[in-house]
Design an enzyme around this catalytic site. Structure first.
Site, PDB file in Angstrom:
ATOM      1  N   SER A 184       0.824  -1.196   0.000  1.00  0.00           N
ATOM      2  CA  SER A 184       0.000   0.000   0.000  1.00  0.00           C
ATOM      3  C   SER A 184       0.869   1.262   0.000  1.00  0.00           C
ATOM      4  O   SER A 184       1.632   1.485  -0.936  1.00  0.00           O
ATOM      5  CB  SER A 184      -0.964  -0.045   1.186  1.00  0.00           C
ATOM      6  OG  SER A 184      -1.979   0.908   1.055  1.00  0.00           O
ATOM      7  N   HIS A 228      -8.168  -5.192   0.258  1.00  0.00           N
ATOM      8  CA  HIS A 228      -6.981  -4.419   0.623  1.00  0.00           C
ATOM      9  C   HIS A 228      -6.501  -4.797   2.030  1.00  0.00           C
ATOM     10  O   HIS A 228      -7.288  -4.954   2.940  1.00  0.00           O
ATOM     11  CB  HIS A 228      -7.306  -2.927   0.585  1.00  0.00           C
ATOM     12  CG  HIS A 228      -6.107  -2.034   0.683  1.00  0.00           C
ATOM     13  ND1 HIS A 228      -5.420  -1.591  -0.419  1.00  0.00           N
ATOM     14  CD2 HIS A 228      -5.465  -1.516   1.763  1.00  0.00           C
ATOM     15  CE1 HIS A 228      -4.410  -0.832  -0.029  1.00  0.00           C
ATOM     16  NE2 HIS A 228      -4.411  -0.771   1.302  1.00  0.00           N
ATOM     17  N   ASP A 255     -10.669  -4.201  -4.005  1.00  0.00           N
ATOM     18  CA  ASP A 255      -9.856  -3.120  -3.455  1.00  0.00           C
ATOM     19  C   ASP A 255     -10.087  -1.879  -4.306  1.00  0.00           C
ATOM     20  O   ASP A 255      -9.942  -1.938  -5.532  1.00  0.00           O
ATOM     21  CB  ASP A 255      -8.378  -3.528  -3.502  1.00  0.00           C
ATOM     22  CG  ASP A 255      -7.435  -2.504  -2.885  1.00  0.00           C
ATOM     23  OD1 ASP A 255      -7.880  -1.389  -2.553  1.00  0.00           O
ATOM     24  OD2 ASP A 255      -6.243  -2.825  -2.744  1.00  0.00           O
TER      25      ASP A 255
END
Length: 312
Positions: A155, A280, A250
């Site tokens: 991320s 996610h 996501d």
């Protein structure tokens, strides 16, 4: 939404436990909620774990080194945790780093870079670049091979990994041989299909993504800075080979997959894989999500090939 059974159980639990979307919890509330939630279960064992600091002019950056076995001249993965540049830390990716060290047969150096909004862009990428330089300059005493250093993250950490690669390409210093990018945040709120289809999560919503960017960036001008938003780089040519991991459900899935295409278009070797049935944040959940174990095994294979240690 056809979530895997383990992902469905986690999503249902989040609905019960998460009082509000992250962006409505505020910084203090989000840190309190996520601060104590590391990966469940017993951490995988490794040969040795040691804590160090990377000195900077105005701070000392904590790093944790995971050693898979004795010996010297080992390849290294510098790992940068996720959390929207504002949450998380070394402890939250402990099990992941242990597993990557064992499966990729490399040292893993996990970096506790300073967090926004107290330390907005450009502090986090420069902290991470300093950590990379520290690993290279201390390779002999760490038992590392300075010629085989990869960088990766999940991320926001994946965003920082590519920012470090851009810094290394454009400003000198040690250049990573590979980048491992798990659902990377590479563009600012571009309305691709996944952005709208999965705007309400699980876990991460599109509004959360914008809130995290607001914590990290100083002003609108930063949105055009490739070190903050790597997709704005005029060219990605010269960056190291990459493996891009995305999650089916996501909001920033298409962000990562578009970035993988950009890398290939600019002549960078890049493999990409979308993991079905998960959302996610799944990558560090080794031993919890089956897809996390699959993704970590895939990542380790790519790392071994980049390091030249893959078995025939």
């Amino acid at each position: 939404m056809k979530l895997d059974p383990d992902a469905r159980a986690a999503a249902d639990l989040l609905k019960e436990l998460l009082p509000l979307p992250i962006h409505r919890m505020g910084l203090a509330g989000a840190r309190e909620f996520f601060g104590g939630r590391a990966t469940e279960g017993t951490p995988p064992s490794v040969h040795e774990v040691s804590d160090h600091v990377v000195p900077r002019v105005d701070a000392e950056i904590p790093v944790r080194l995971y050693r898979p076995g004795p010996g010297s001249g080992l390849p290294v993965l510098v790992y940068l945790h996720g959390g929207g540049w504002t949450l998380g830390g070394i402890d939250r990716v402990d099990a992941l780093c242990r597993t990557l060290a064992s499966r990729a047969r490399c040292l893993v150096v996990s970096v506790g870079y300073r967090l926004a909004p107290e330390h907005k862009f450009p502090t986090p990428p420069h902290d991470c670049h300093a950590a990379l330089a520290w690993v290279a300059s201390h390779a002999a005493e760490l038992g590392a091979d300075a010629r085989r250093i990869a960088i990766g993250g999940d991320s926001a950490g994946a965003n920082l990994a590519t920012a470090v690669c851009l810094l290394a390409r454009d400003r000198g210093g040690p250049r990573p041989v590979f980048q491992l990018l798990a659902y990377p945040a590479m563009e600012y709120a571009v309305r691709r299909p996944s952005w709208t289809e999965y705007a309400d999560g699980p876990l991460l919503t599109s509004d959360d993504v914008v809130w995290f960017w607001e914590q990290y960036l100083r002003d609108e001008a930063d949105r055009a800075n490739p070190l903050a938003v790597p997709a704005t780089a005029p060219s990605l040519r010269g960056l190291p080979p990459a493996f891009v991991i995305t999650a089916e459900y996501d909001p920033i899935r298409d962000d990562g997959e578009h970035f993988a295409r950009r890398l290939r278009e600019d002549g960078v070797e890049c493999a990409a894989k979308r993991y079905p049935g998960v959302f996610h944040g799944f990558f560090p959940q080794v031993g919890v999500f089956a897809r996390a174990d699959e993704a970590v095994a895939d990542a380790a294979g790519h790392l071994r090939r980049a390091f030249g240690t893959a078995r025939p």
